[in-house]
Enzyme design. Sequence first.
Site, PDB file in Angstrom:
ATOM      1  N   ASP A 176     116.494 104.477  -3.878  1.00  0.00           N
ATOM      2  CA  ASP A 176     117.097 103.303  -4.126  1.00  0.00           C
ATOM      3  C   ASP A 176     118.455 102.558  -3.638  1.00  0.00           C
ATOM      4  O   ASP A 176     118.962 102.756  -4.651  1.00  0.00           O
ATOM      5  CB  ASP A 176     116.359 102.782  -5.481  1.00  0.00           C
ATOM      6  N   THR A 183     110.708 109.129   8.149  1.00  0.00           N
ATOM      7  CA  THR A 183     110.223 108.657   6.110  1.00  0.00           C
ATOM      8  C   THR A 183     109.718 107.707   6.598  1.00  0.00           C
ATOM      9  O   THR A 183     109.504 106.705   7.906  1.00  0.00           O
ATOM     10  CB  THR A 183     111.746 108.594   5.206  1.00  0.00           C
TER      11      THR A 183
END
Length: 249
Positions: A143, A216
Amino acid sequence: MRKPRRFTPEELAPFQWQMPLTRRTGQWGVGTGPAPATEPEAEPAPALPAAAIDWAALFGNANPVEIEVGMGKGLFLLNSAAGRPDTNFFGIEIVRKYQLYATSRFAVRELTNVKTVCADAGWVFQKFVTTGSVGAVHVYFPDPWWKARHKKRRVFSPRFAAEAARITRVGGRLLIATDVEEYFGVMTGIVRSMPAYRELGSETSTGSLEEAGYQTNFERKARQKGTPVWRAQFERTAEPVTVATDPAA
């Protein structure tokens, strides 16, 4: 998010590590605020011996261990565990629903070489992972915490990089990737300033899903939007672990 098959806690237990209850003082890492004050050259404290993870006991074998920080829905670990059965993988995810989702995917496929935990990665490193016990640390698409006042919450800090170096054996790897160029510069800047790491290479990928593939779910989304992906790989040297100056301080 598509719901995976529902498992009972007992069915998921073999695919999870139960973190011991400890008093959390001075914690740091994902979403916890800044690291405690420390001198730039201070070496991180070793993990607590009494609470340390015994990898051989956890996995039932002596195979090498690799850790992914922020595994999300578990796509990287799913493919890695299936393709590399002689390596054990440990996934850390702070969001409970994603940790359970990923763990269920591993349980469906009976991938016994994967274990997960819902926890703060920095806390797990600091308190439960012994020095030099890990072969690789993977940090993919952490993040970015866009707002300036929130950047101190980023998982990839000087303290985190130092703990990753401490737990990684000499010759082991640190692998990072992000679709945020500024954050990539911060991460690589931290690691490049540490003698404990040697850069093996970095690259910027701009290809589509078909051209470059993805590891991912975040990378898949980035490639679908045409967003570049920056990645780098570092090797753990035999040099002492030091804590770099925090660029967010």
